[in-house]
Write a protein that holds these residues in place. Sequence first.
Motif, PDB file in Angstrom:
ATOM      1  N   VAL A 104      37.078  47.783  47.344  1.00  0.00           N
ATOM      2  CA  VAL A 104      36.834  46.374  47.052  1.00  0.00           C
ATOM      3  C   VAL A 104      35.463  46.240  46.409  1.00  0.00           C
ATOM      4  O   VAL A 104      34.465  46.672  46.992  1.00  0.00           O
ATOM      5  CB  VAL A 104      36.883  45.508  48.332  1.00  0.00           C
ATOM      6  N   ASN A 105      35.424  45.702  45.213  1.00  0.00           N
ATOM      7  CA  ASN A 105      34.145  45.429  44.560  1.00  0.00           C
ATOM      8  C   ASN A 105      33.721  44.014  44.953  1.00  0.00           C
ATOM      9  O   ASN A 105      34.189  43.027  44.379  1.00  0.00           O
ATOM     10  CB  ASN A 105      34.275  45.557  43.044  1.00  0.00           C
ATOM     11  N   TRP A 106      32.847  43.935  45.932  1.00  0.00           N
ATOM     12  CA  TRP A 106      32.468  42.629  46.476  1.00  0.00           C
ATOM     13  C   TRP A 106      31.697  41.797  45.468  1.00  0.00           C
ATOM     14  O   TRP A 106      31.686  40.554  45.552  1.00  0.00           O
ATOM     15  CB  TRP A 106      31.670  42.809  47.764  1.00  0.00           C
ATOM     16  N   ALA A 107      31.064  42.424  44.502  1.00  0.00           N
ATOM     17  CA  ALA A 107      30.385  41.651  43.460  1.00  0.00           C
ATOM     18  C   ALA A 107      31.389  40.794  42.696  1.00  0.00           C
ATOM     19  O   ALA A 107      31.137  39.617  42.406  1.00  0.00           O
ATOM     20  CB  ALA A 107      29.657  42.598  42.504  1.00  0.00           C
ATOM     21  N   ALA A 108      32.545  41.382  42.369  1.00  0.00           N
ATOM     22  CA  ALA A 108      33.577  40.645  41.640  1.00  0.00           C
ATOM     23  C   ALA A 108      34.213  39.564  42.508  1.00  0.00           C
ATOM     24  O   ALA A 108      34.437  38.435  42.062  1.00  0.00           O
ATOM     25  CB  ALA A 108      34.646  41.608  41.130  1.00  0.00           C
ATOM     26  N   VAL A 109      34.538  39.914  43.747  1.00  0.00           N
ATOM     27  CA  VAL A 109      35.188  38.953  44.651  1.00  0.00           C
ATOM     28  C   VAL A 109      34.283  37.748  44.892  1.00  0.00           C
ATOM     29  O   VAL A 109      34.714  36.585  44.789  1.00  0.00           O
ATOM     30  CB  VAL A 109      35.555  39.635  45.984  1.00  0.00           C
ATOM     31  N   ILE A 110      33.005  38.010  45.204  1.00  0.00           N
ATOM     32  CA  ILE A 110      32.060  36.916  45.462  1.00  0.00           C
ATOM     33  C   ILE A 110      31.871  36.068  44.213  1.00  0.00           C
ATOM     34  O   ILE A 110      31.884  34.831  44.269  1.00  0.00           O
ATOM     35  CB  ILE A 110      30.709  37.472  45.957  1.00  0.00           C
ATOM     36  N   ALA A 111      31.701  36.728  43.067  1.00  0.00           N
ATOM     37  CA  ALA A 111      31.481  35.988  41.820  1.00  0.00           C
ATOM     38  C   ALA A 111      32.675  35.101  41.491  1.00  0.00           C
ATOM     39  O   ALA A 111      32.506  33.947  41.074  1.00  0.00           O
ATOM     40  CB  ALA A 111      31.213  36.961  40.680  1.00  0.00           C
ATOM     41  N   MET A 112      33.884  35.608  41.686  1.00  0.00           N
ATOM     42  CA  MET A 112      35.075  34.813  41.389  1.00  0.00           C
ATOM     43  C   MET A 112      35.174  33.610  42.323  1.00  0.00           C
ATOM     44  O   MET A 112      35.430  32.484  41.876  1.00  0.00           O
ATOM     45  CB  MET A 112      36.334  35.669  41.499  1.00  0.00           C
ATOM     46  N   LEU A 113      34.968  33.821  43.615  1.00  0.00           N
ATOM     47  CA  LEU A 113      35.077  32.718  44.572  1.00  0.00           C
ATOM     48  C   LEU A 113      34.015  31.651  44.319  1.00  0.00           C
ATOM     49  O   LEU A 113      34.308  30.447  44.370  1.00  0.00           O
ATOM     50  CB  LEU A 113      34.981  33.251  45.997  1.00  0.00           C
ATOM     51  N   VAL A 114      32.787  32.078  44.044  1.00  0.00           N
ATOM     52  CA  VAL A 114      31.729  31.109  43.743  1.00  0.00           C
ATOM     53  C   VAL A 114      32.045  30.384  42.433  1.00  0.00           C
ATOM     54  O   VAL A 114      31.819  29.176  42.304  1.00  0.00           O
ATOM     55  CB  VAL A 114      30.355  31.799  43.661  1.00  0.00           C
ATOM     56  N   GLY A 115      32.612  31.102  41.468  1.00  0.00           N
ATOM     57  CA  GLY A 115      33.007  30.477  40.205  1.00  0.00           C
ATOM     58  C   GLY A 115      34.083  29.422  40.401  1.00  0.00           C
ATOM     59  O   GLY A 115      34.061  28.375  39.743  1.00  0.00           O
ATOM     60  N   VAL A 116      35.037  29.697  41.292  1.00  0.00           N
ATOM     61  CA  VAL A 116      36.079  28.703  41.600  1.00  0.00           C
ATOM     62  C   VAL A 116      35.453  27.439  42.174  1.00  0.00           C
ATOM     63  O   VAL A 116      35.810  26.312  41.791  1.00  0.00           O
ATOM     64  CB  VAL A 116      37.114  29.294  42.575  1.00  0.00           C
ATOM     65  N   VAL A 117      34.513  27.613  43.106  1.00  0.00           N
ATOM     66  CA  VAL A 117      33.835  26.449  43.706  1.00  0.00           C
ATOM     67  C   VAL A 117      33.067  25.671  42.637  1.00  0.00           C
ATOM     68  O   VAL A 117      33.109  24.433  42.596  1.00  0.00           O
ATOM     69  CB  VAL A 117      32.886  26.890  44.838  1.00  0.00           C
ATOM     70  N   ALA A 118      32.384  26.401  41.750  1.00  0.00           N
ATOM     71  CA  ALA A 118      31.629  25.744  40.683  1.00  0.00           C
ATOM     72  C   ALA A 118      32.563  24.983  39.743  1.00  0.00           C
ATOM     73  O   ALA A 118      32.272  23.857  39.315  1.00  0.00           O
ATOM     74  CB  ALA A 118      30.811  26.771  39.904  1.00  0.00           C
ATOM     75  N   GLY A 119      33.699  25.603  39.409  1.00  0.00           N
ATOM     76  CA  GLY A 119      34.670  24.933  38.554  1.00  0.00           C
ATOM     77  C   GLY A 119      35.246  23.693  39.207  1.00  0.00           C
ATOM     78  O   GLY A 119      35.425  22.658  38.558  1.00  0.00           O
TER      79      GLY A 119
END
Length: 473
Positions: free
Chosen positions: A402-417
């Motif tokens: 699991v690349n947590w950098a990608a998972v965290i970035a995607m989830l934070v991006g969803v919240v921002a969107g």
Amino acid sequence: MDQQTELAEAVTLDAHGIEPVRPEDRTSTPWRQFWIWAGANIAPINWILGALGIILGLSLVETILVLVIGNVVGCAFFGLFCVMGHRTGVNQMVLSRAAFGRRGAYLPAAAQLLMTMGWLGVNTWVVLDLVLGIFKHMGYDHPGTGTKYAVGIGIMAVQVVIAIVGFYLIQAFEKYTVPVAAIIVVVMSILAWTKINVVWTHSTAHGADKLTAVTQLLTAIGVGWGITWLTWSSDYTRFIRPSTSDKKVFWTTWAAILIPTVWLGFLGATIASGGVQNDPADFVSAAFGGFSIPILFLVMHGPVATNILNLYSATLAALSLDVKVARWKVSVVVSIIGTGVLIWFIQDGKWATKFDEWLASVVLWISAWAGVMCVDYLVFRRGKIDVKALYAPPQQSIYGDVNWAAVIAMLVGVVAGWAWGYGLVKFLQGPIATHTHNVDLSWLTGFGVAAGLYYVLRPFLAKEAQPSIAATS
């Protein structure tokens, strides 16, 4: 390939799952891919969304500018993701493993599976009332719920058979039916434009209202429209002949989304600019008079052309979750679920409408996912992927578990969107959007925040061996 060989290939059950497509099986061409993507976008929703610009208060000229500029940008993202599939011969959710990790990619794969199954039912349901309306124009005055069931399940049956057989039948279906649909659209446009008085420069939105209208249209059928197709892209371009240039793949797929989207959006906008109060689709079908059968073909073709892609990609998304079953068997299960959803929608139209509103909004996750994928593919990997490593066991894959950098970035991006999005459902009308006069920048903030955060976090959180990049194209 002669026509007889092509048709024989089309009706043979496609055995390809998510493994890389062998070079000898990659027989598709950019022109055939054009018909696949154009067919999915020759649909009533595009001319209805085009009318949205006028409804929001923009002039026809302003609406057209937003349509063209927005889709030039959005379809460029789509072309880039199509090139990924062509270079590797791998479907899009497996390609996500390079950025998200071997099992970290389960996150976008699960989201893609749920979304495509949802669209499978929605796309069939939304055209049923229009089909019944056309039946009335043809003299069938009392089409009831029984007719709606018959038409809906009939459409579903056709798309299920095509998708279960697989890619080659999908390609053949689009190749032979989309040109017919395109001709009908041209004739339909001419008939519509001869019956209305097009108003080019009248605008009712000014100042902050105009900015809001522009951002909402960009999200609905501008940049946001091209981005919503990204998770499907490589599932089909992986079949293009390896000898085809990246440039040809890019421009062909770019044009395949751009041309029908802009054309139909322009059609809807011009009809609305003339002051037509009823649904543009009803207006155009009425304009045909005794020639409603071509319109009926177009309306029924739309969901089939789109849903065969939804069903096929849903199956690949399920297999990307390491489901060890033949593709066609997974397709059968997804088809049964999709048919059940359709029946539910027909029985409860109010719930179906709410579900459609949710589904139209929650695709904002694609923007965040795309931000991660673009930075990973273009910046860190420079367009090269170790294909074999995508299929290695989680403990052995160079991409890590699991690349947590990608998972965290995607989830934070969803919240921002979400925060800067103005969806149809109140919960999806974010606080930044509601405090900035309903400006909708969900696609931009989701993509930008996820991309920037992934760029910062990856050097610290990604546990990945540095491979010698081998066979990637």
